[in-house]
Design an enzyme around this catalytic site. Structure first.
Site, PDB file in Angstrom:
ATOM      1  N   SER A 109       0.788  -1.227   0.000  1.00  0.00           N
ATOM      2  CA  SER A 109       0.000   0.000   0.000  1.00  0.00           C
ATOM      3  C   SER A 109       0.819   1.275   0.000  1.00  0.00           C
ATOM      4  O   SER A 109       1.571   1.527  -0.933  1.00  0.00           O
ATOM      5  CB  SER A 109      -0.958  -0.039   1.183  1.00  0.00           C
ATOM      6  N   HIS A 110       0.729   2.054   1.068  1.00  0.00           N
ATOM      7  CA  HIS A 110       1.368   3.372   1.104  1.00  0.00           C
ATOM      8  C   HIS A 110       2.851   3.277   1.473  1.00  0.00           C
ATOM      9  O   HIS A 110       3.528   4.297   1.536  1.00  0.00           O
ATOM     10  CB  HIS A 110       0.664   4.263   2.121  1.00  0.00           C
ATOM     11  N   ASP A 120      -2.531   6.464  -3.374  1.00  0.00           N
ATOM     12  CA  ASP A 120      -1.377   5.758  -2.798  1.00  0.00           C
ATOM     13  C   ASP A 120      -0.928   4.580  -3.655  1.00  0.00           C
ATOM     14  O   ASP A 120      -1.430   4.371  -4.763  1.00  0.00           O
ATOM     15  CB  ASP A 120      -1.674   5.310  -1.358  1.00  0.00           C
ATOM     16  N   ASP A 171      -1.443   1.369  -3.793  1.00  0.00           N
ATOM     17  CA  ASP A 171      -2.409   0.401  -4.318  1.00  0.00           C
ATOM     18  C   ASP A 171      -3.744   1.032  -4.688  1.00  0.00           C
ATOM     19  O   ASP A 171      -4.703   0.322  -4.998  1.00  0.00           O
ATOM     20  CB  ASP A 171      -2.604  -0.752  -3.332  1.00  0.00           C
ATOM     21  N   ASP A 201      -6.060   2.780  -2.977  1.00  0.00           N
ATOM     22  CA  ASP A 201      -7.254   2.843  -2.127  1.00  0.00           C
ATOM     23  C   ASP A 201      -7.319   4.117  -1.282  1.00  0.00           C
ATOM     24  O   ASP A 201      -8.333   4.398  -0.663  1.00  0.00           O
ATOM     25  CB  ASP A 201      -7.403   1.580  -1.254  1.00  0.00           C
ATOM     26  N   ARG A 202      -6.231   4.902  -1.261  1.00  0.00           N
ATOM     27  CA  ARG A 202      -6.255   6.152  -0.490  1.00  0.00           C
ATOM     28  C   ARG A 202      -6.428   7.354  -1.414  1.00  0.00           C
ATOM     29  O   ARG A 202      -6.138   7.278  -2.608  1.00  0.00           O
ATOM     30  CB  ARG A 202      -4.952   6.335   0.279  1.00  0.00           C
ATOM     31  N   LYS A 207     -11.511   0.671   0.611  1.00  0.00           N
ATOM     32  CA  LYS A 207     -11.524   2.101   0.368  1.00  0.00           C
ATOM     33  C   LYS A 207     -11.067   2.349  -1.069  1.00  0.00           C
ATOM     34  O   LYS A 207     -10.447   1.474  -1.666  1.00  0.00           O
ATOM     35  CB  LYS A 207     -10.674   2.839   1.397  1.00  0.00           C
TER      36      LYS A 207
HETATM   37  C1  VG1 Z   1      -2.813   2.417   8.482  1.00  0.00           C
HETATM   38  C2  VG1 Z   1      -3.961   3.385   8.720  1.00  0.00           C
HETATM   39  C3  VG1 Z   1      -5.281   2.643   8.653  1.00  0.00           C
HETATM   40  C4  VG1 Z   1      -5.396   1.938   7.293  1.00  0.00           C
HETATM   41  C5  VG1 Z   1      -4.182   1.031   7.087  1.00  0.00           C
HETATM   42  C6  VG1 Z   1      -4.163   0.401   5.720  1.00  0.00           C
HETATM   43  O1  VG1 Z   1      -2.813   1.434   9.481  1.00  0.00           O
HETATM   44  O2  VG1 Z   1      -3.816   4.041   9.953  1.00  0.00           O
HETATM   45  O3  VG1 Z   1      -6.337   3.544   8.850  1.00  0.00           O
HETATM   46  O4  VG1 Z   1      -6.558   1.172   7.240  1.00  0.00           O
HETATM   47  O5  VG1 Z   1      -2.977   1.791   7.222  1.00  0.00           O
HETATM   48  O6  VG1 Z   1      -4.143   1.371   4.707  1.00  0.00           O
HETATM   49  P1  VG1 Z   1      -1.823   1.477  10.759  1.00  0.00           P
HETATM   50  O7  VG1 Z   1      -2.076   0.198  11.506  1.00  0.00           O
HETATM   51  O8  VG1 Z   1      -0.456   1.632  10.226  1.00  0.00           O
HETATM   52  O9  VG1 Z   1      -2.232   2.692  11.526  1.00  0.00           O
HETATM   53  V1  VG1 Z   1      -3.406   0.996   3.232  1.00  0.00           V
HETATM   54  O10 VG1 Z   1      -3.846   2.189   2.170  1.00  0.00           O
HETATM   55  O11 VG1 Z   1      -1.758   0.952   3.781  1.00  0.00           O
HETATM   56  O12 VG1 Z   1      -3.876  -0.530   2.904  1.00  0.00           O
HETATM   57 CO    CO Z   2      -3.468   1.622   0.298  1.00  0.00          CO
END
Ligand code: VG1
Ligand code: CO
Length: 541
Positions: A113-114, A277, A279, A281-282, A376
């Site tokens: 993801s991010h 981001d 993938d 979804d953000r 998302k």
């Molecule tokens: C983070 C965010 C959370 C989100 C998750 C996955 O998690 O705070 O709100 O759902 O990333 O997002 P954490 O446990 O690091 O706070 V993504 O776009 O990385 O799949």
């Molecule tokens: Co993501």
């Protein structure tokens, strides 16, 4: 070409976090590491014999190699059919859509993801269920348990699959279907939003900047904004997915999307700016000189979603993660909508959507989406904003000003303290948890603690509970802070401090100023400096 069974031994720490298993890429590249987890995933969901799976990822380094491994293992484990995005690419929301619409039994999404990508950066994998949503905790726990006892995995040995050509082939007895990763998703967006009205607004002069951050949304955003909606070529920047995201950190926030922020805060800013981001979804939404916090974006969407054709009948209800601000709660109250609070992570929204209780969900971490998929969805949020702008004729700044004037403003910020030694972060949380019962009545500057607890969620649909989901300290008058440790990082610990205060009169303060007393109280109560040596956060959103 044959199926083989390989003896293996368990790896420590293959525990899925907030969103799947994330580790350094080189860890995933180690012998048996990915294979062990994939076999545990297949076993943990009750096997894949006769099943249909979607497979795809965000294109980061190792995406293609890992996809071949997963296909070979799916074939050897008896899967009937695999549906794969061309070149193994699928944004997370597009994967969710395919899982839901192609009569599948779930899917494997490859992404961290991010988190940054590349051979020395991060890789990730997660399983999504047949509803298109991330596996719930009961399933991820079963997968983790299996990783601890695994002694064999099954894999098809032979030529790799041609992932570049759309069409149907086979791997052993498994049918392999390579599909266009973008087309079905574009159709879905067209069914939800007023494309002619948005196209007219663009033709009338609204300029847009979409920063895809060299990640997966480039092809989706180009197809939608430039090809379908008529925005000029070049509207989408960093639009080609690269294995290392071109060195960018594909996290759409003011810190990491600084190129976009500079442009939007500059003299010749486009009328609308947005980013997504790794993938897809953000999302980050920003107007000329006007950054929109994700919690506010969720509230604006809740108040205005009915302007988009797909939501013309109104929302069923809304949900937000616990640390997300209560801005959306105020909208829900005014509109008479049910409003649910869940732990951090999209997997907790799935039951509420499947049960028809909510159709809009959001998190403070730049995530918004609806029941059109079970993830998302960054491009969806961008189109929702454009639809609202087209329907109201208002700029981003006007939309925000009118929203706050009507509902009040929940000043909000998240402070991240990154790469803390895990033992220190654990000690900080343990001490804070131990102090919770004695906090009520404590004064910190102008604030007095009303109550403090460690959040436990009771899922109203399946009755399951999830404990230790974030410490929250609420002050008299409603201001609050929340503290939890990240579940998506791959080295050390990240402490997340979420800060919020409601204001109904002064609507134009700088958030850090509006939150100054909450920030000071949080540092004093938590003892961040004493535990970690840190006085200031690494990232502020
Ligand atoms: C983070 C965010 C959370 C989100 C998750 C996955 O998690 O705070 O709100 O759902 O990333 O997002 P954490 O446990 O690091 O706070 V993504 O776009 O990385 O799949
Ligand atoms: Co993501």
């Amino acid at each position: 070409m044959s199926k083989v069974s390989i003896a293996t031994t368990p790896f420590e720490g293959q525990k899925p976090g907030t969103s799947g298993l994330r580790k350094k890429c080189r860890v995933f590249m180690g012998e048996h590491y990915l294979e062990n987890f994939v076999q545990a995933m297949f076993d943990g969901i009750g096997g894949v014999a006769g099943k249909t799976l979607v497979v795809g990822g965000d294109g980061r380094f190792h995406n293609d190699v890992a996809t071949q491994t997963i296909l070979a293992m799916a074939a050897a484990n008896g899967a009937a059919r695999a549906i794969i995005g061309q070149n193994a690419l699928l944004s997370t929301p597009a994967a969710s859509h395919l899982i839901r619409t192609m009569q599948t039994d779930g899917g494997v999404i490859l992404s961290a993801s991010h988190n940054p990508g590349g051979i020395d950066e991060d890789f990730g994998i997660k399983f999504n269920m047949s509803n298109g949503g991330p596996a719930p905790e009961a399933v991820t726990n079963a997968i983790f348990e299996r990783t601890q006892s695994i002694d064999t995995y099954h894999i098809w040995q032979g030529d790799p699959v041609d992932l570049s050509t759309i069409g149907v082939s086979s791997l052993g007895d498994m049918a392999v279907e390579i599909v266009d990763p973008v087309a079905a998703y574009v159709d879905l967006m067209q069914s939800l939003f007023d494309f002619p009205a948005i196209a007219k607004m663009i033709a009338g002069g609204l300029s847009i900047r979409f920063d895809a951050m060299c990640a997966i949304t480039g092809p989706y955003a180009r197809a939608i904004l430039e090809d379908a909606l008529g925005a000029p070529k070049g509207t989408v920047t960093h639009g080609t997915p690269l294995p290392d995201f071109g060195g960018m950190h594909p996290d759409p926030n003011p810190t990491w999307a600084h190129e976009l922020m500079d442009e939007m805060m500059g003299a010749d800013a486009p009328g609308f700016g947005c980013a997504s981001d790794g993938d897809g979804d953000r999302n980050m939404i920003v107007g000329p000189g006007c950054y929109v916090s994700p919690s506010d974006s969720l509230a604006v969407i809740a108040a205005n979603a009915h302007m988009a054709p797909g939501y013309a009948d109104g929302l069923k209800g809304v949900a937000r993660s616990m640390p997300t601000s209560a801005a959306v709660d105020r909208v829900a109250e005014a509109l008479g909508l049910d409003c649910y609070e869940t732990p951090t992570g999209w997997k907790f929204f799935g039951n509420l959507m499947d049960d028809g209780r909510v159709s809009l969900c959001g998190e403070e971490s730049f995530g918004t989406g609806s029941d059109h998929v079970r993830e998302k969805d960054g491009v969806w949020a961008v189109l929702m904003w454009l639809n609202i702008m087209a329907a109201t004729g208002k700029s981003v700044r006007q939309i925000m000003a009118d929203h706050w004037a009507r509902f009040g403003r929940n000043y909000y910020s998240r402070h991240d303290f990154e790469a803390i030694e895990t033992a220190k972060a654990d000690a900080l949380m343990a001490e804070l948890r131990g102090a919770l019962s004695g906090l009520a009545g404590r004064s910190e500057g102008p604030l007095t603690v009303a109550h403090a607890d460690d959040y436990t969620y009771l899922d109203p649909v399946d009755g399951s509970t999830s404990s230790q989901q974030g410490v929250r300290v609420v002050f008299e008058g409603g201001a609050r802070f929340v503290v939890r440790l990240s579940g998506t990082g791959t080295s050390g610990a990240t402490l997340r401090l979420y800060l919020e205060t409601l204001e109904t009169i002064d609507l134009d303060l700088e958030p850090q100023e509006a939150l100054a007393s909450v920030i000071a109280a949080a540092h004093s109560i938590i003892g961040i400096e004493r535990h970690t040596g840190r006085t200031a956060p690494d990232v502020i959103t």
